[in-house]
Design a protein around this motif. Structure first.
Motif, PDB file in Angstrom:
ATOM      1  N   TYR A  17       0.819  -1.207   0.000  1.00 39.67           N
ATOM      2  CA  TYR A  17       0.000   0.000   0.000  1.00 39.67           C
ATOM      3  C   TYR A  17       0.858   1.265   0.000  1.00 39.67           C
ATOM      4  CZ  TYR A  17      -4.441  -2.410   0.644  1.00 39.67           C
ATOM      5  OH  TYR A  17      -5.550  -3.191   0.453  1.00 39.67           O
ATOM      6  N   PHE A  18       2.113   1.135   0.422  1.00 36.41           N
ATOM      7  CA  PHE A  18       2.962   2.323   0.563  1.00 36.41           C
ATOM      8  C   PHE A  18       4.271   2.140  -0.196  1.00 36.41           C
ATOM      9  CE2 PHE A  18       0.373   1.913   4.427  1.00 36.41           C
ATOM     10  CZ  PHE A  18      -0.385   3.066   4.286  1.00 36.41           C
ATOM     11  N   ALA A  19       4.705   3.205  -0.842  1.00 38.48           N
ATOM     12  CA  ALA A  19       5.928   3.182  -1.641  1.00 38.48           C
ATOM     13  C   ALA A  19       7.150   3.461  -0.763  1.00 38.48           C
ATOM     14  CB  ALA A  19       5.824   4.237  -2.733  1.00 38.48           C
ATOM     15  N   GLU A  21       9.175   5.805  -0.798  1.00 42.85           N
ATOM     16  CA  GLU A  21       9.292   7.218  -0.434  1.00 42.85           C
ATOM     17  C   GLU A  21       8.173   7.703   0.485  1.00 42.85           C
ATOM     18  OE1 GLU A  21       7.330   6.953  -4.548  1.00 42.85           O
ATOM     19  OE2 GLU A  21       9.012   5.992  -3.474  1.00 42.85           O
ATOM     20  N   SER A  22       7.284   6.830   0.907  1.00 47.25           N
ATOM     21  CA  SER A  22       6.176   7.234   1.775  1.00 47.25           C
ATOM     22  C   SER A  22       6.691   7.677   3.142  1.00 47.25           C
ATOM     23  CB  SER A  22       5.182   6.082   1.942  1.00 47.25           C
ATOM     24  OG  SER A  22       5.801   4.976   2.555  1.00 47.25           O
ATOM     25  N   VAL A  23       5.947   8.556   3.778  1.00 47.61           N
ATOM     26  CA  VAL A  23       6.354   9.058   5.092  1.00 47.61           C
ATOM     27  C   VAL A  23       6.157   7.983   6.155  1.00 47.61           C
ATOM     28  CG1 VAL A  23       6.100  10.928   6.762  1.00 47.61           C
ATOM     29  CG2 VAL A  23       5.694  11.374   4.352  1.00 47.61           C
ATOM     30  N   ILE A  24       5.142   7.147   5.997  1.00 50.15           N
ATOM     31  CA  ILE A  24       4.908   6.107   6.994  1.00 50.15           C
ATOM     32  C   ILE A  24       6.090   5.153   7.072  1.00 50.15           C
ATOM     33  CG2 ILE A  24       3.695   4.478   5.465  1.00 50.15           C
ATOM     34  CD1 ILE A  24       1.801   3.882   7.776  1.00 50.15           C
ATOM     35  N   GLU A 153       3.869  15.910   7.332  1.00 46.32           N
ATOM     36  CA  GLU A 153       2.985  15.586   8.458  1.00 46.32           C
ATOM     37  C   GLU A 153       1.594  15.199   7.951  1.00 46.32           C
ATOM     38  OE1 GLU A 153       4.486  18.210  12.281  1.00 46.32           O
ATOM     39  OE2 GLU A 153       3.113  19.132  10.838  1.00 46.32           O
ATOM     40  N   GLU A 154       1.102  15.980   6.984  1.00 45.11           N
ATOM     41  CA  GLU A 154      -0.225  15.682   6.424  1.00 45.11           C
ATOM     42  C   GLU A 154      -0.211  14.352   5.697  1.00 45.11           C
ATOM     43  OE1 GLU A 154      -4.110  16.283   6.199  1.00 45.11           O
ATOM     44  OE2 GLU A 154      -2.874  17.958   6.898  1.00 45.11           O
ATOM     45  N   ARG A 155       0.849  14.085   4.932  1.00 44.26           N
ATOM     46  CA  ARG A 155       0.957  12.802   4.229  1.00 44.26           C
ATOM     47  C   ARG A 155       0.972  11.653   5.227  1.00 44.26           C
ATOM     48  NH1 ARG A 155       6.113  12.677   0.798  1.00 44.26           N
ATOM     49  NH2 ARG A 155       5.411  10.518   0.453  1.00 44.26           N
ATOM     50  N   TYR A 156       1.743  11.802   6.278  1.00 45.25           N
ATOM     51  CA  TYR A 156       1.813  10.737   7.288  1.00 45.25           C
ATOM     52  C   TYR A 156       0.438  10.499   7.890  1.00 45.25           C
ATOM     53  CZ  TYR A 156       3.040   8.110  11.459  1.00 45.25           C
ATOM     54  OH  TYR A 156       3.093   7.140  12.424  1.00 45.25           O
ATOM     55  N   TYR A 157      -0.264  11.576   8.197  1.00 45.25           N
ATOM     56  CA  TYR A 157      -1.586  11.426   8.793  1.00 45.25           C
ATOM     57  C   TYR A 157      -2.515  10.664   7.848  1.00 45.25           C
ATOM     58  CZ  TYR A 157      -6.212  12.200  10.496  1.00 45.25           C
ATOM     59  OH  TYR A 157      -7.492  11.965  10.921  1.00 45.25           O
ATOM     60  N   ARG A 158      -2.514  11.017   6.568  1.00 47.28           N
ATOM     61  CA  ARG A 158      -3.399  10.357   5.614  1.00 47.28           C
ATOM     62  C   ARG A 158      -2.999   8.892   5.401  1.00 47.28           C
ATOM     63  NH1 ARG A 158      -6.849  13.891   3.333  1.00 47.28           N
ATOM     64  NH2 ARG A 158      -6.345  16.116   3.503  1.00 47.28           N
ATOM     65  N   SER A 177      -8.541  15.548   8.065  1.00 47.68           N
ATOM     66  CA  SER A 177      -7.248  16.206   7.872  1.00 47.68           C
ATOM     67  C   SER A 177      -6.489  16.212   9.187  1.00 47.68           C
ATOM     68  CB  SER A 177      -7.448  17.655   7.398  1.00 47.68           C
ATOM     69  OG  SER A 177      -8.059  18.421   8.430  1.00 47.68           O
ATOM     70  N   LEU A 178      -5.202  16.526   9.115  1.00 51.22           N
ATOM     71  CA  LEU A 178      -4.386  16.597  10.324  1.00 51.22           C
ATOM     72  C   LEU A 178      -4.889  17.699  11.244  1.00 51.22           C
ATOM     73  CD1 LEU A 178      -1.923  15.591  11.910  1.00 51.22           C
ATOM     74  CD2 LEU A 178      -0.519  17.202  10.579  1.00 51.22           C
ATOM     75  N   ALA A 179      -5.342  18.805  10.672  1.00 50.75           N
ATOM     76  CA  ALA A 179      -5.864  19.896  11.503  1.00 50.75           C
ATOM     77  C   ALA A 179      -7.096  19.427  12.278  1.00 50.75           C
ATOM     78  CB  ALA A 179      -6.204  21.105  10.631  1.00 50.75           C
ATOM     79  N   GLU A 180      -8.010  18.724  11.608  1.00 50.14           N
ATOM     80  CA  GLU A 180      -9.196  18.208  12.291  1.00 50.14           C
ATOM     81  C   GLU A 180      -8.804  17.167  13.336  1.00 50.14           C
ATOM     82  OE1 GLU A 180     -12.241  16.826   9.691  1.00 50.14           O
ATOM     83  OE2 GLU A 180     -12.306  18.699   8.542  1.00 50.14           O
ATOM     84  N   PHE A 181      -7.803  16.348  13.005  1.00 51.89           N
ATOM     85  CA  PHE A 181      -7.326  15.354  13.967  1.00 51.89           C
ATOM     86  C   PHE A 181      -6.788  16.028  15.224  1.00 51.89           C
ATOM     87  CE2 PHE A 181      -3.571  13.152  15.667  1.00 51.89           C
ATOM     88  CZ  PHE A 181      -4.154  11.978  16.120  1.00 51.89           C
ATOM     89  N   ARG A 182      -6.014  17.094  15.047  1.00 45.87           N
ATOM     90  CA  ARG A 182      -5.444  17.781  16.209  1.00 45.87           C
ATOM     91  C   ARG A 182      -6.537  18.433  17.052  1.00 45.87           C
ATOM     92  NH1 ARG A 182       0.000  19.777  12.984  1.00 45.87           N
ATOM     93  NH2 ARG A 182       1.337  18.102  13.781  1.00 45.87           N
ATOM     94  N   GLU A 183      -7.591  18.910  16.414  1.00 45.77           N
ATOM     95  CA  GLU A 183      -8.725  19.434  17.183  1.00 45.77           C
ATOM     96  C   GLU A 183      -9.373  18.319  17.999  1.00 45.77           C
ATOM     97  OE1 GLU A 183     -11.555  21.450  14.772  1.00 45.77           O
ATOM     98  OE2 GLU A 183     -10.117  22.944  14.013  1.00 45.77           O
TER      99      GLU A 183
END
Length: 281
Positions: A17-19, A21-24, A153-158, A177-183
């Motif tokens: 599922y992840f390449a 170069e993925s952040v995960i 950070e956003e890529r990692y979150y997704r 989104s990461l912003a909604e997650f942090r809320e």
């Protein structure tokens, strides 16, 4: 179920599922992420009284907690570095385990009265457990390995949101989104729902004891420092964990010691040792 490939081969693979170069994969490839982030993630999880009830009532947590954490980490590893078939099978196994964890509280736990029903398949509880993994992984990686820019950070979150879905969390329950997650995370940490109950303290005692294999015991001080230091101050105090300016100074030094100690082991494992075929069994 896991093909006998070295970690180095998995790092270069593109059949999952992840390449590469993925952040995960970047975050997951650091030994600090699971070793320093695992303890605080578990203590955050069981700070939710219903998660704590599920752990204590449905596992031999005193003898099996580390194996349970290890199984979770292996499942995360296969999803991040395995083929799509391996990732989907790992997700199936986690979902099957969750389906067997359900019950009713027997005493008051925080705001939850006796007789409150809980289930590991409850989307709210699944989201909270997922949130602790995202939060603690980012904390450890950005504080002790390398800062991530906003896009990464956003890529990692997704990417982690996909992991949550493979584990069975409904997509509709996951902040978009990461912003909604942090809320969401900030609201949960500030809410009265999270509180350290007796079951949570029992789990914390096992985590703090850190009965690791003999070769890893030199890393116990770093593990204990991170487990206390990465918790929010209120929950740290409720767990009864001391934290002083001296501890704060010692934590990054301890993190460096983990990196230095783990480097030769990872070098050898990445090139020689295949992942055991029973890795997600």
């Amino acid at each position: 179920m896991a093909a006998a490939r070295t970690h180095a081969e998995r790092l270069a693979s593109r059949n999952g599922y992840f390449a590469p170069e993925s952040v995960i994969r970047r975050v997951g490839n650091s030994p600090l992420t699971p070793f320093l982030g695992g303890g605080p993630a578990v203590l955050l999880q069981v700070a939710h009284p219903l998660v704590a009830a599920g752990v204590v009532q449905h596992s031999d947590y005193q003898g099996d907690l580390w194996r349970r954490l290890g199984r979770t980490l292996r499942a995360l590893y296969l999803i991040a570095f395995g083929s799509k078939a391996e990732a989907e099978r790992a997700g199936e196994i986690v979902r099957a385990v969750h389906s067997r964890v359900a019950g009713t509280t027997t005493t008051r736990l925080g705001r939850f009265p006796p007789g409150t029903r809980y289930s590991a398949s409850d989307p709210e509880l699944m989201l909270w457990v997922h949130a602790t993994l995202v939060h603690c992984s980012l904390q450890v990686y950005e504080r002790f390995v390398h800062p991530l820019g906003p896009e990464d950070e956003e890529r990692y979150y997704r990417e982690m949101a996909l992991v949550a879905e493979l584990f069975g969390t409904p997509a509709a329950a996951i902040p978009r989104s990461l912003a909604e997650f942090r809320e969401y995370l900030g609201a949960e940490l500030a809410s009265p729902t999270l509180t350290v109950t007796r079951p949570a303290r029992e789990v914390a005692a096992v985590i703090h004891e850190a009965n690791l294999p003999a070769p890893m015991r030199v890393l116990v001080p770093a593990h204990r420092l991170a487990t206390a230091g990465l918790l929010p101050p209120r929950l740290r105090a409720e767990y009864g964990l001391r934290w002083t300016p001296l501890h704060e100074l010692a934590l990054p030094l301890a993190a460096r010691s983990v990196r230095a100690a783990a480097r030769p082991v990872l070098f050898a494992a990445g090139r020689v040792a295949p992942l055991p075929e029973s890795v997600a069994a």
